[in-house]
Scaffold this motif. Structure first.
Motif, PDB file in Angstrom:
ATOM      1  N   THR A  73       0.965  -1.254  -0.056  1.00  0.00           N
ATOM      2  CA  THR A  73       0.007   0.012  -0.011  1.00  0.00           C
ATOM      3  C   THR A  73       0.970   1.133  -0.002  1.00  0.00           C
ATOM      4  O   THR A  73       0.276   2.258  -0.589  1.00  0.00           O
ATOM      5  N   THR A  74       1.921   1.056   0.769  1.00  0.00           N
ATOM      6  CA  THR A  74       2.910   2.370   0.644  1.00  0.00           C
ATOM      7  C   THR A  74       3.213   2.664  -0.861  1.00  0.00           C
ATOM      8  O   THR A  74       3.334   3.901  -1.154  1.00  0.00           O
ATOM      9  N   ASN A  77       0.371   4.152  -2.284  1.00  0.00           N
ATOM     10  CA  ASN A  77       0.313   5.783  -1.869  1.00  0.00           C
ATOM     11  C   ASN A  77       1.247   6.694  -2.632  1.00  0.00           C
ATOM     12  O   ASN A  77       1.017   7.790  -2.900  1.00  0.00           O
ATOM     13  N   ALA A  80       0.154   7.678  -6.092  1.00  0.00           N
ATOM     14  CA  ALA A  80      -0.805   8.662  -5.817  1.00  0.00           C
ATOM     15  C   ALA A  80      -0.459   9.751  -5.452  1.00  0.00           C
ATOM     16  O   ALA A  80      -1.088  11.164  -5.460  1.00  0.00           O
ATOM     17  N   LEU A  82       0.405  10.426  -2.405  1.00  0.00           N
ATOM     18  CA  LEU A  82       0.065  10.583  -1.016  1.00  0.00           C
ATOM     19  C   LEU A  82       1.297  10.557   0.063  1.00  0.00           C
ATOM     20  O   LEU A  82       1.187  10.558   1.158  1.00  0.00           O
ATOM     21  N   ALA A  83       2.299   9.849  -0.578  1.00  0.00           N
ATOM     22  CA  ALA A  83       3.562   9.629   0.253  1.00  0.00           C
ATOM     23  C   ALA A  83       4.769   9.879  -0.521  1.00  0.00           C
ATOM     24  O   ALA A  83       4.786   9.729  -1.864  1.00  0.00           O
ATOM     25  N   SER A  99      -0.678  15.103  -5.519  1.00  0.00           N
ATOM     26  CA  SER A  99      -2.158  15.083  -5.041  1.00  0.00           C
ATOM     27  C   SER A  99      -2.978  16.275  -4.987  1.00  0.00           C
ATOM     28  O   SER A  99      -2.097  16.991  -4.154  1.00  0.00           O
ATOM     29  N   TYR A 106      -8.282   6.175  -7.646  1.00  0.00           N
ATOM     30  CA  TYR A 106      -7.855   5.321  -6.458  1.00  0.00           C
ATOM     31  C   TYR A 106      -9.258   4.796  -5.991  1.00  0.00           C
ATOM     32  O   TYR A 106      -9.996   5.558  -5.382  1.00  0.00           O
ATOM     33  N   ASP A 185      -6.604  -0.805  -4.119  1.00  0.00           N
ATOM     34  CA  ASP A 185      -6.214  -1.170  -2.719  1.00  0.00           C
ATOM     35  C   ASP A 185      -7.262  -2.383  -2.380  1.00  0.00           C
ATOM     36  O   ASP A 185      -8.062  -1.948  -1.539  1.00  0.00           O
TER      37      ASP A 185
END
Length: 296
Positions: A73-74, A77, A80, A82-83, A99, A106, A185
């Motif tokens: 998931t990292t 993200n 996206a 997001l990280a 983002s 997503y 996800d």
């Protein structure tokens, strides 16, 4: 019927049977990615990802599987925006992901629908955020709901829909803004086995039928899942991750014929499917055992 005859026999282990699309330009690239949480020398330091590199060609359906804590998931993200990685470079269409990005959809395990909005207004939400006029939002939302088999349900609220219907609304919402890349996800994890198989087929049908003038799928899909069967039956390519720290154990092309949406119930009983499942399971079991031995 030709495809049904093909899959009734053992399939050759060639990339051509699947759609690896290795000749396409990468739309998503991870270059020597690392992600570290906590202090540099403290006991709370956790290495989530360690030197992970792979590219995703445009139009490919890629699935990432692995034990909890391996960084699946990292990576999603990061794609996206997001990280941000501790080290290395992530590129989406040649640029650092930011983002919000309306060219990216997503979708999460839960449908995350707004309970006070109708199915139509839930689907129209990303269009509303972009400032699309109301009439065009309504037309697009109705078009997408019809595409996922929910024509006539436009005015119903999430509480009036089954779990499978709500997940269809979520798919319609994810695709409403016509994103070129879909991040998913565990999108079918909340469904019972029968509904999950049906929704996998429905989603695959939408993806496989959405092609450009050259007959290539228009959307890239990056799926995170714990389900080996789901990964194998849906994807062109499966990456198995090692945990603690997160690394790639194997990167395998899935050489099953396409289109396969209408043949899922046949494909999962073929010898080639069982061989692919066994190979991925062996890699995943090795990854889990390796992670356990490192934490003992």
């Amino acid at each position: 019927m030709a495809n049904a005859q093909i899959i009734s026999k053992d399939l050759p282990a060639t990339a051509e049977a699947g759609q690896g699309k290795s000749d396409a330009d990468p739309i998503l690239s991870f270059e020597h990615i690392s992600q570290v949480y906590g202090g540099t020398g403290g006991t709370d330091r956790f290495v989530a990802l360690d030197d992970v590199s792979f590219e995703v060609p445009a139009g490919q359906f890629i699935a990432i599987v692995g034990a909890s804590g391996c960084g699946k998931t990292t990576l999603l993200n990061m794609a996206a925006g997001l990280a941000e990685p501790t080290g290395g470079t992530v590129l989406l269409s040649g640029k650092t992901p930011k983002s919000p990005n309306y060219d990216l959809g997503y979708m999460f395990a839960r449908d995350s629908l707004l309970p006070w909005r109708s199915a139509r207004k839930n689907v129209a939400l990303p269009l509303e955020a972009r400032g699309v006029p109301a009439a065009k939002r309504k037309a697009r939302a109705d078009e997408m709901l019809a595409l996922v088999g929910l024509a006539g349900k436009e005015k119903q609220f999430p509480s009036q829909l089954s779990q499978g219907m709500r997940q269809r609304v979520a798919i319609a919402r994810t695709m409403a803004s016509d994103p070129s890349t879909l991040l998913m996800d565990e999108p079918f994890a909340a469904l019972d086995a029968r509904t999950r198989l049906h929704m996998q087929g429905e989603f695959l049908k939408i993806w496989e039928n959405d092609v450009d003038e050259n007959g290539r799928t228009r959307r890239t899909v990056f799926l995170v899942t714990h389900d080996l069967q789901e990964a194998t039956v849906l994807a062109d390519r499966v990456i198995v991750m090692l945990p603690s720290p997160g690394r790639i154990a194997t990167d395998m092309l899935i050489d099953l014929p396409r289109p396969r949406a209408h043949l899922i119930d046949e494909i999962i009983f073929t010898e080639r499917f069982r061989e692919l499942q066994h190979e991925l399971f062996t890699q995943l079991e090795g990854a889990v055992s390796h992670g356990a031995s490192r934490t003992d």
